[in-house]
Every structure is written in C-alpha cells, then in structure tokens.
Design an enzyme around this catalytic site. Structure first.
Site, PDB file in Angstrom:
ATOM      1  N   ALA A 200       0.851  -1.179   0.102  1.00 32.18           N
ATOM      2  CA  ALA A 200      -0.067  -0.142  -0.141  1.00 32.18           C
ATOM      3  C   ALA A 200       0.969   1.312   0.091  1.00 32.18           C
ATOM      4  O   ALA A 200       2.130   1.263   0.135  1.00 32.18           O
ATOM      5  CB  ALA A 200      -0.925   0.119   1.219  1.00 32.18           C
ATOM      6  N   HIS A 201       0.148   2.397  -0.045  1.00 31.45           N
ATOM      7  CA  HIS A 201       0.929   3.781  -0.189  1.00 31.45           C
ATOM      8  C   HIS A 201       1.878   3.967   1.107  1.00 31.45           C
ATOM      9  O   HIS A 201       1.393   3.854   2.297  1.00 31.45           O
ATOM     10  CB  HIS A 201      -0.122   4.702  -0.264  1.00 31.45           C
ATOM     11  CG  HIS A 201      -1.238   4.586   0.862  1.00 31.45           C
ATOM     12  ND1 HIS A 201      -2.497   3.853   0.925  1.00 31.45           N
ATOM     13  CD2 HIS A 201      -1.322   5.062   2.253  1.00 31.45           C
ATOM     14  CE1 HIS A 201      -3.169   4.018   1.740  1.00 31.45           C
ATOM     15  NE2 HIS A 201      -2.496   4.730   2.872  1.00 31.45           N
ATOM     16  N   GLY A 202       2.927   4.463   0.631  1.00 31.08           N
ATOM     17  CA  GLY A 202       3.929   4.920   1.737  1.00 31.08           C
ATOM     18  C   GLY A 202       4.552   3.884   2.266  1.00 31.08           C
ATOM     19  O   GLY A 202       5.458   4.231   3.279  1.00 31.08           O
TER      20      GLY A 202
END
Lengths: 338, 338, 338
Positions: free
Chosen positions: B247-249
C-alpha cells in the site's frame, strides 16, 4: 418455451413432475431466476433449506425441486409446475443453457493482432484485436483469444480453449483442450526462486514449463508459475477461481477446486478432487490426499490425508479445530498463578 | 557438455569433487533436473534431507552435493560424478544457466507501439507490440518492455530493466536498473486514501511517487501503490512474489522477500532482509526490524523487533505461538462452571 | 500560494487559525508533505497522536491542526501558521488539490482504438491507444478509458467514469457515473459456479450482470464476478482496494470500504457503511449489518449484526477475541492429565 418442452430437453434423470398429475399446468417460461427474485414466467429451483420458506412465496411459474413430497404438494397447490430430481442445481444449470448463451466472438482474426509468421493457427479460431502471438506458438482449432491477450513463444493451446481479455501465457506453456483462462490470468511466468548470497538474492533460472490439462478453468488475475526444472501441472477438469496463486512445481490432480485467493507455495501436490476453500494457504512440498477438503482460510503446514477435512491455522481436522475453539471460548479470564 | 567442463565454469567455491579420485567418471551432461525426476545425462542436486533417499535411486549422471562424505561415497559407488559445495542450491542455479537461457525479445521497437514524441528511449531497447509510452517518460538502455505494457507520463525506467506483458507503470514512478516487473503487475497507482464525511468517502489526492531501487523484482499481478505525499519505496534487491499488495507509503528495505499474496497496509516499514511468508498481513504504520521473519499467514499487529521470527494471529514470537497452540490442543472439553 | 489565500479556499468549517492573532505570519506555501518529512514552505497536518512529537520538530511552514490549544500554541511559538478544524485529514485532502492535479489524458479517441460501429460514445471522452470496445456498448460523456482497456458487448459506462489501463469490463456490466476502475481490474467476469457430477464439475452458465452504482472505486487487479442469475451489485460510493475478490451475486451496500485482498464468497450481503479490513474473508450467503467492522484477516463464518466489530477466525466480537487471546497466552504448559 413451454414448461413441458423444457423438461423433455433436459438430460438429467428426473424423479417426478407435476405434469404427471397436472398436464394442464404447463406455463410458458420466459426466463430463469433465483427463487427469491423470480417473477411470473420464471423458472427457478430449490435445493436444501436455505430458501425453504420461499416455496410459499415465490412468484416463479416453474420450479426444479428435490424429492420432497411436501414441497411438491405446496407447489402444485400454488399452481407452480415442477420437476423433481436428485440434483436440482445440476438441472437448473442445464436449464439455464436454454435461456442464455454466453457471448462469443466471431471466428476471425482481427487485423490488429500481431502474429509471428512461425505460429501455427488452427481452423475456426477467433483472435481479437491487439492480441500478440509470438514465434513457434501452436493454436488449436476453434480457439478463442480475446482482445489484448499475449502468448509468448513456443506455447501450445489445445482445441476449443478460450483465453479472455488481457491474459498472458508465458513461454513453452501447454494449455489443453476446452480450457477457459479468464481475464488477466498469467500462466507459466517465472517461479519465485532465489538463493541467498552475501551479495543479495541470486535468481534461479526457471527453465521448466506449466501444463494445464484439458477442461481446466483458471480465474481472473490468477497466476500459475513455472518451475526451475520440470513441470507445474494442473490436472484435467480442475477449476481455479480468481486471484489464486499456484507456485512453481505444484502438481494438482484432476477435478480439484481452488476457491478465490487460495495460495499454494512451491511443489505442493494435490490428489484428485481436492477442494480448497477461499484464502487457504498451503506450505511448500506438502501433499494433500485425494478428496481432502480445507475450509476457508485454513493454513496447511503438514500433509493432509486423503478424504479428511481440515480447518484453522495450523490446519487440523475440522472437528478438532471446532473443539479447540469451543474450549477456548470457555477459558476463565482470571489472573494466572505465577 | 562434459561434467568436468561444467565444474570449471561454475563460480562458487567448491569443497570437493569426484573428479579428484575418479577423473575417468566424466559423463556428458545433456540437461538438468530435480533429483527425483532426473534421467541419464541429467545434472541434479541435493540439499538437506527432503530428498535424501534419492541418493540411492536417482538416475542423474551428475550431482551437486553438500559436504557429506557418506552421500559422496554413495554417489561415487553408483558411478555418479559429483561436486560438493557449501551451497548446493546456489551452484545448481548457476549450472542451470549453462543449459537454459530465458527467451528474450529482439532489441527493436515494434511498429504498433504508441510512443509519445517527448519520451526519451535509450539505445538497444526492445519495445513490444501495442506498448503505450506516454509523455516525458525516460527509458534506459537495454530496457525490454513486453507486449501491451502501459507506461504513464513522467516515469523513469533504469537500464536493463524488463517489464513483462500487460504491466502498468503509473505516472512519475521511478524504476531502477536491472529490475524485473512480471506480467500484469501495477506499479504506482493511486493509494487507497479516503476520509469519511457526512456525504460519503472523500478521496485524498495521491500526489506521491513509487520508487523501485535497482535489482527489484515484482511478481505477476502484484500492486504497489503511491502515497498521498512522499514516496512508496522498495529497496535494492528486494524480491516480491505474485499477487502481493504494497500500500501507499510503505518503506521496504533492501534484500527483503515478500512471498505470494502478502499484504502490507499503508506506511509499513521493513528493515533490510525481512522475509514475509505467503499471505502474511501487516497493519498500517508498523515497523518490522532488520532480518525479521514472519511465517506464512501471520497477521502482524505490532512492531516486530529485528532478528525475531513471528507467527500466528495476532503475530507473536514463533516459539510462543507454538506453545500456545500445543496448550490449546490439550484443553479439556468439559462444561464450564458458570 | 500564501497561507491566507489557501485557508480562504478550503471548504471545511474551521475552528480557528493563527491568522486571527498573527496575521503577519502568512508564509508562502510551495507544496505539501507529511509532517515528518516537511521542509520549509510545506503545508502539513497532524491528526491524533502518532506523530505528536513532530509538533516540536517539523520544518513545515503551515499546519492543519485539531482543536488542541497546546499544539496550536507550540506552532505559533515556532512561527508556524496553522488552521484548526475538527477534521484535519479532510482539510489536508482538500488542500492537496490546490497543489496537485492528477494527470488526465486529453479528450480524444486514439486512432489505434478498435471501437465497434454499434457502440455509442458520449461527448468529451478520452479513449486511449489499443482500447477495444465491442458491440452495443454505451460510453457516457467525459468518460476516460486508458490504454489497452477492453469493454465486452452491451456494457454501459456512466458519465465521467475513469477506467485505468488494462481493465476488462465484461458483457452487460453496468458501471455508474464518476466511478474509478483502477488498472488491471476485471469487472463482470463469469462467477465460479460448478456442480459436481460423476464426470467432473459441470459449469453453471453465468447469465447475470454486475452493477456498479455511482462513485464506486475498484482497486488494481481486483475482480468482481457476475452471477448465474440476477445481479452482483456494488452500492453507491463504496470503495474497494487492490486485489479484492467479490464473488457472484454479492450485494454490497453504499459507502462500504473493502481493504486490500478482502475476499467475499458468493451471495454475501453487506449493509451500508460496512468496513472490512485487509485480507478479511466472508463465507457465502452471509449478511453483514450496516456499519459493522471486521478487523484485518478476520474470517467471517456467521452473520454479523449491524454496528458490531468482529475479529479473528472464526470471527467473533473483537472484545471476546482479545479476551480469548489473552487467556490463551496464560495457559499452563504442563502436561495434561490423561
């Protein structure tokens, strides 16, 4: 289509039908529906008890029932024509084919497809727009490759197999006859093989092949890798759902079912007719015996004997798992003695 | 290829070889195979005890063994040439390259590819049919983008990286050198960021980028999102299997391994060399220390210290998990006192 | 952009701002960043306590804060302009739109797209290279279909919906307005329906349709199948993350959230606003009530009442799960009495 016409065309042995006592009750069927959603003119079916109360309420005009005299009597009393069989769901599936035919692309090779001159393409194929077929590929008769599919070199695809849109079939894979590969699936990519070294992970070349026998179905965006040496093999008639991962070297027997998001690590062996529920995981090199069943989310860390049902993590016989879970719920929450 | 020729070409330090005592035992090798499937002329290997009994039965003509005098003696007695090393699997992987070279597309740009005039394309690239490359993309030297890949604007792709068929690289992603992105993977798509409001979920713009450092491998149909702000980063040499969600980040260190169907929630940090088994899940913002290992299906809900091994759900030290599972099996099933 | 200009343009009700007492403190903002990564000129935000210590260290020039006088005072003392709101994350999301606009393809139909003459294409659409649109498809106004997307016959796509690269939308699917389908997702493929027979698995025709209402978002490589009869339906405003499997016949209410790798078996019903954490699985025909929450990896085997939170496998109320896990850790490891 009249109810009586339909019943004559269905192949499954039936036990009884309302036509025997009420030949006048022969509605025109215009479609097919679930029993809780059926409107007048619909054919529906009932199997088991999940929707049992709907026998009193359904608006279906025809029903496929099991050998249950009570339900049959209610249906007759409600002027619903019915046919009884030991396998209502199977008869329903056959009846569906009389009302619905899936869309099929016309047999033609789209001008935008890029097909290597060494590829051998059988008669009657349908090859959609932007399909790419590399060198030495063999495509059997009546094969349908939908738009944007990519077939790497030296792949063999058996007669009457369908590849839906955006599939990728990697080099040297062998796909049997009458298979269905759903959209986005990737067959025969490199297995995940790396050896640790002081300089990081050393990639093991993946020289093997992936083989799908006849009548195999592979779900959308599922992935079936090829091994470093030898084969990954999916047995005849095995059905694989969406987003399933089958790692390098697995040997899957015939007529297995792998439900959505199942993951098999490398070199797993499944006997004939194994059923793995959704999100089940199996550790590498394990053997699951013929007819074994794993319920959803089971995490299999040891071999599973033929014919057994396992659950939980680590997976164990389902009865034991249920017993453990029941015991766990009854644990006192008092402070432990130290 | 003669056994003696092959042994001279392998780069790993070897401990011993049957050639020292039996220079006459120098078979011609024609291929490579697993020890339980090897035929005459095949080179195979044995590591650990899983296939130990095959030392007595294999039909391989050459073997890569560990420093196990007993096995070596048996091989010699059976007229199997052998070479011993501390890392049989690594030597096997190197040997494979002498018998198998993966198919490579010719360096050329297919006429059906759609490449924006502002894209900068390095020398010696291979760009397959129907590839789409948008504006301001930079493609390094020797890059191979297989059929139907899509590269959104402003992406950078380092030298010698391979994108297999039907990959999608989203805007502004930075892919390092010598990476392999397998078929159907999606890099740098919008992170899953929504804020609850009285009118439903408000979408958080995803202005960040996804960065893959050099020698990263990403499996088929895996997805690595970009964040609202900042970076998602995959460290050098990290290997990601099929159907993995990052996922993001997330910040993933170098030389990690994420096995099939692993899922990382947003902003997870993995130190160097972390290994996550199949179907492991990690909750958002957690930190997993260098060299930690999570066994398959672990559900990580707290930070994990460097060098530890965790299992189960919620994930805990593997030894504790095993102890708990053993205790659970022994619970009485008597009725609880109320 | 001046801090004061930005605050005037944000739509959320704000509680307070440093401008009220320090109108001179009005920095020029040049970008937006996470609070632990912000440099001079950046706007950032703080919500909750995860990054609380960064109020003392951040180099951001502007901050979005909650109604916390202490943090506000520290920010003012550090010459950081701030704006306070009950929903810092929402305001941050809105502010992001002033600094970042996602790339959009120009409204045009690429010459390499293959569009059936019977398809009806609305005004202002963007149809990328190698897109394939089959017969009787209806594409609304302002729709964007990125490169290599494939739309099977009789699909309807509502106004302003975006399909990212390599999506597949299967026959008869209905996609609402303002939806976003991310790269590689497959909508409306055949459900996984087979009936056991003596000759293997008999395929149930899948005559139903998949319906996505307005403002639905579907993540990369996710799959949403169609049923044998009736509909699979995703309610308005529901957001689905990457690699999620929604099987045939599911009825998902409005404003739900399905996090990465969730799997729903057939005919699951979710009420409004249900939130399923990463890797959650739900068995077939279950009903999850409005507003229920399942934490990551939960395996749901029974109906879940509205408003409850469940965890673990088999899923149970989260509090009970935590109590059980605590009790389990305290079990003695002594040998059981036989």
């Amino acid at each position: 289509m009249k109810f009586s016409e339909l019943t004559q065309q269905l192949g499954v042995a039936t036990i009884d039908t309302s036509l025997a006592i009420r030949p006048d009750l022969d509605p025109a069927l215009v479609g097919i529906a679930a029993i809780d959603q059926a409107a007048t003119g619909a054919l529906s079916f009932m199997e088991g008890d999940r929707f049992a109360q709907w026998i009193h309420n359904t608006e279906a005009s025809g029903l496929i029932l099991s050998s249950d005299p009570e339900r049959q009597a209610i249906a007759t009393a409600r002027n619903i024509a019915w046919i009884a069989t030991a396998q209502p769901r199977l008869l329903f599936a056959q009846a569906l084919s009389h009302f619905y035919q899936p869309w099929q692309a016309a047999p033609a090779i789209d001008t935008t497809a890029v097909i290597h001159p060494t590829a051998r393409i059988g008669a009657g194929v349908s090859i959609g727009p932007h399909v790419v077929i590399h060198e030495q590929v063999q495509v059997g008769e009546g094969v349908c490759i939908h738009a944007n599919g990519v077939v790497y070199p030296e792949v063999q695809i058996g007669d009457l197999t369908t590849l839906h849109a955006n599939c990728v079939i990697h080099e040297r894979s062998q796909i049997g006859k009458n298979c269905v590969i759903h959209s986005g699936a990737v067959i025969g990519a490199e297995g995940f093989g790396f050896v640790p070294t002081d300089n990081g992970w050393y990639k093991v070349p993946q020289s093997g092949v992936t083989v799908l026998e006849d009548q195999v179905e592979v779900g959308c965006n599922s992935t079936i890798d090829r091994p470093a040496v030898g084969e990954t093999r999916i047995g005849q008639g095995t059905k694989i759902d969406n987003l399933v991962q089958v790692a390098h070297g697995c040997q899957i027997g015939p007529h297995c079912v792998l439900v959505g998001q199942v993951g098999l690590a490398g070199h797993v062996e499944l006997g004939a007719g194994v059923v793995l529920g959704g999100q089940v995981g199996v550790a590498d090199y394990l053997q699951i015996g013929e007819g074994a069943i794993a319920t959803a989310q089971a995490g299999i860390t040891k071999n599973v004997a033929a014919g057994t049902m396992v659950s939980g993590f680590p997976a164990m016989p389902t009865k034991l798992w249920l017993k453990m879970m029941a015991a766990l719920r009854k644990l006192p929450v008092s402070k432990p003695k130290i």
